[in-house]
Design an enzyme around this catalytic site. Structure first.
Site, PDB file in Angstrom:
ATOM      1  N   LYS A  93       0.784  -1.124   0.076  1.00 10.72           N
ATOM      2  CA  LYS A  93      -0.160  -0.019  -0.050  1.00 10.72           C
ATOM      3  C   LYS A  93       0.993   0.981   0.003  1.00 10.72           C
ATOM      4  O   LYS A  93       2.064   1.129   0.386  1.00 10.72           O
ATOM      5  CB  LYS A  93      -0.969   0.024   1.190  1.00 10.72           C
ATOM      6  CG  LYS A  93      -1.865  -0.805   1.124  1.00 10.72           C
ATOM      7  CD  LYS A  93      -2.952  -0.583   2.512  1.00 10.72           C
ATOM      8  CE  LYS A  93      -3.962  -1.782   2.773  1.00 10.72           C
ATOM      9  NZ  LYS A  93      -5.042  -1.506   1.568  1.00 10.72           N
ATOM     10  N   ARG A 139     -10.275 -11.373   1.807  1.00 11.91           N
ATOM     11  CA  ARG A 139     -11.337 -12.439   1.558  1.00 11.91           C
ATOM     12  C   ARG A 139     -10.387 -13.862   1.299  1.00 11.91           C
ATOM     13  O   ARG A 139     -11.068 -15.087   1.394  1.00 11.91           O
ATOM     14  CB  ARG A 139     -11.691 -12.371  -0.056  1.00 11.91           C
ATOM     15  CG  ARG A 139     -10.456 -11.894  -1.025  1.00 11.91           C
ATOM     16  CD  ARG A 139     -11.129 -11.113  -2.339  1.00 11.91           C
ATOM     17  NE  ARG A 139     -10.794  -9.562  -2.026  1.00 11.91           N
ATOM     18  CZ  ARG A 139     -11.151  -8.871  -3.055  1.00 11.91           C
ATOM     19  NH1 ARG A 139     -11.643  -9.176  -4.082  1.00 11.91           N
ATOM     20  NH2 ARG A 139     -11.285  -7.511  -2.806  1.00 11.91           N
TER      21      ARG A 139
HETATM   22  N1  BES Z   1      -8.362  -3.737   4.389  1.00  9.64           N
HETATM   23  C1  BES Z   1      -8.387  -3.249   3.128  1.00  9.64           C
HETATM   24  C2  BES Z   1      -9.691  -2.714   2.839  1.00  9.64           C
HETATM   25  C3  BES Z   1      -9.408  -1.190   3.144  1.00  9.64           C
HETATM   26  C4  BES Z   1      -8.911  -0.231   2.386  1.00  9.64           C
HETATM   27  C5  BES Z   1     -10.531  -0.721   4.206  1.00  9.64           C
HETATM   28  C6  BES Z   1      -8.847   1.180   2.921  1.00  9.64           C
HETATM   29  C7  BES Z   1     -10.573   0.640   4.664  1.00  9.64           C
HETATM   30  C8  BES Z   1      -9.829   1.730   3.930  1.00  9.64           C
HETATM   31  C9  BES Z   1      -8.435  -4.688   2.196  1.00  9.64           C
HETATM   32  O1  BES Z   1      -7.374  -5.801   2.608  1.00  9.64           O
HETATM   33  C10 BES Z   1      -7.755  -4.288   0.872  1.00  9.64           C
HETATM   34  O2  BES Z   1      -6.644  -3.598   0.930  1.00  9.64           O
HETATM   35  N2  BES Z   1      -8.643  -4.174  -0.194  1.00  9.64           N
HETATM   36  C11 BES Z   1      -8.012  -3.724  -1.602  1.00  9.64           C
HETATM   37  C12 BES Z   1      -8.687  -4.716  -2.529  1.00  9.64           C
HETATM   38  C13 BES Z   1      -8.019  -4.500  -3.925  1.00  9.64           C
HETATM   39  C14 BES Z   1      -6.643  -4.592  -3.944  1.00  9.64           C
HETATM   40  C15 BES Z   1      -8.929  -5.355  -4.855  1.00  9.64           C
HETATM   41  C16 BES Z   1      -8.829  -2.290  -1.689  1.00  9.64           C
HETATM   42  O3  BES Z   1      -9.807  -2.176  -1.338  1.00  9.64           O
HETATM   43  O4  BES Z   1      -8.186  -1.640  -2.316  1.00  9.64           O
HETATM   44 MN    MN Z   2      -5.470  -5.079   1.841  1.00  9.79          MN
END
Ligand code: BES
Ligand code: MN
Ligand code: ZN
Length: 498
Positions: free
Chosen positions: A280, A354
């Site tokens: 990230k 997931r």
């Molecule tokens: N924990 C995150 C989701 C999230 C992101 C929650 C920002 C709250 C704020 C999750 O694990 C994630 O990173 N999801 C990705 C999925 C994507 C790579 C398909 C996302 O939402 O960017």
């Molecule tokens: Mn994630």
């Protein structure tokens, strides 16, 4: 905080502080009117000075009102009379509690629920008062000295009851509110703890501690070896990138008949999500300590159930892990085999929620559940779609959707249904495995739910994406404890207690 109920004339209440509502244009609420006449119109006289018009959440402290037993009178603005609803009511209660925390009162009597806010009854109003008050007095102190700690913290709140015959309703509201608030507070605290304290092991120990506190609760923690034996290849693939061992936390609350099918709550317990190899960006990455809030809410809801002694069988399942970049971590393109036997191509290692959930959902089948609800901070896309006000609700089951939305509405902890149509399923098809773990940019919250739906075909299931509601950012950064209130409400309704 201790809560009590008391009937009797407002002006005769012996209390360090009596809290009364005022509507806009200085219109007194019922109890305020009674105090006004007991003080020979002194209250309305003081209001004529114009220091409080009645805007929602504004406060004015008065002392030494003649003819009144209370040491102080706290006037709280309740907005326009015709618009008095639960939101303004909660705002008024919160404002009163925040101000009381700055005084030496230490205790107070609350009379903001007459008249009742729109679309609510006495039960809900009193329960709201308890939950809102506890929410306001919560302070995070674990790793920071509380320099602004109140000198005389509010330790007792008495809820004024207009009619004696409502005593039983009021007591029920109080008991339910206190249990909800305890669950919310625990979920908040776990969420706020940093990733280096609140590890999967820490979550497991917290759950185990609850198991020791309550006879009806038995807690079991599976380690990585046990998960390997169960062939939880998806969950374990996420854990491989971390030095913290993953845990699968199982909480069995037995309050119902032994043969009654349980409700299973599954919560994402990702104690820190750096994204893995699909790292990230640095900005706000600290907030990914909140990626275990689904798990924390499951633990909080189980605490509430224990405190209420709910006549239901309930199982909490919390897969807990970190998601970090490492030589052993998942790589884009890797293919893993989930416990269900379905293979998954990992196109983005940041879609890890997931991966840990699918194995927990497959595992949940063994409980022959009446219902499975998963709670997960699953996608940023859900926040884009719905913002921070409501959770995203996904389920193929219309009746269940209605039930959950209603519970959210009743609890003041809303969820809004999103589509889960088959049209979206094709987005996670891939040439190399049974499914991919991402479906591209479009409809990200929905394709995540589609992924989970492929593991939940054997029971009634709903998924709550709580990425937007589990915490607030900015100056007031902190966990909210949502959706413990929604889940507890649903349980209370299923038990026929509300
Ligand atoms: N924990 C995150 C989701 C999230 C992101 C929650 C920002 C709250 C704020 C999750 O694990 C994630 O990173 N999801 C990705 C999925 C994507 C790579 C398909 C996302 O939402 O960017
Ligand atoms: Mn994630
Ligand atoms: Zn995550």
């Amino acid at each position: 905080m201790e809560f009590k109920i008391k009937t009797g004339e407002p002006a005769r209440q012996k209390t360090p502080c009596l809290v009364l509502g005022v509507f806009e244009k200085r219109k007194l609420t019922g109890p305020a009117e009674q105090v006004d006449s007991a003080s020979d119109g002194r209250l309305s006289e003081l209001l004529k000075k114009g220091d409080l018009e009645g805007e929602a959440g504004r406060t004015l402290m008065l002392y030494d009102l003649p003819g009144v037993a209370a040491e102080r009178i706290l006037l709280v603005g309740c907005g326009k009379k015709k618009d008095y609803n639960r939101a303004t009511y909660r705002k008024a209660v919160a404002a009163a509690v925040a101000l009381l925390q700055q005084t030496r009162a230490g205790e107070a009597t609350l009379a903001l629920h007459a008249p009742l806010p729109d679309k609510t009854d006495l039960y809900l109003a009193l329960r709201d008062a308890v939950v809102t008050a506890e929410d306001r007095v919560y302070r995070y102190t674990r790793t920071k000295e509380d320099k602004q700690a109140p000198k005389a913290p509010l330790t007792r709140l008495t809820l004024w009851l207009p009619r004696k015959q409502d005593q039983e309703t009021a007591e029920r509201a109080l008991a339910h509110g206190t249990a909800m608030a305890a669950g919310i507070a625990l979920a908040k605290e776990l969420g706020n703890l940093p990733g280096n304290i609140c590890t999967p092991t820490y979550l497991a120990e917290t759950a185990t501690g609850l198991g020791e506190r309550f006879d009806a609760l038995e807690v079991e923690v599976l380690d990585e070896d046990a998960m390997a034996e169960l062939k939880m290849g998806a969950l374990l693939s996420v854990a491989r990138g971390s030095r913290q061992p993953a845990k699968l936390i199982l909480m069995h609350y037995r309050g119902g008949k032994p043969e009654a099918r349980p409700i299973v709550l599954v919560g994402k317990g990702l104690t820190f999500d750096a994204g893995g190899i699909s790292l990230k960006p640095a900005a706000e990455m600290d907030e990914m300590k909140y990626d275990m809030c689904g798990g924390a809410s499951v633990i909080g809801a189980l605490l509430a159930a224990c405190e209420l002694g709910l006549p239901v069988n309930l199982i909490g399942v919390v897969p807990a892990s970190e998601n970090l970049p490492d030589g052993a971590a998942n790589k884009p393109g890797d293919i893993v085999t989930s416990m269900s036997g379905q293979t998954i191509e990992i196109l983005n290692t940041d879609a890890e929620g997931r991966l840990i959930l699918c194995d927990a959902l497959t595992y949940s089948k063994r409980f022959d559940p009446a219902l499975v609800i998963d709670l997960a901070t699953l996608t940023g896309a859900c926040v884009v779609a719905l913002g921070k006000h409501t959770a995203g609700l996904f389920t193929p089951d219309d009746a269940l959707a209605t039930e959950i939305m209603r519970a959210g509405e009743q609890a003041g902890d809303r969820a809004w249904r999103m589509p889960l149509w088959d049209d979206y399923q094709a987005q996670i098809d891939t040439n190399f495995a049974d499914m991919a773990n991402t479906g591209g940019r479009d409809a990200g919250a929905i394709t995540a739910a589609c992924f989970l739906s492929r593991y939940t075909k054997d029971y009634r299931w709903a998924h709550l994406d709580i990425a937007g509601v589990a915490w607030v950012s900015g100056k007031e950064k902190g966990a909210t404890g949502r959706p413990v209130a929604l889940v507890t409400q649903l349980l209370l309704e299923r038990c026929g207690l509300v």
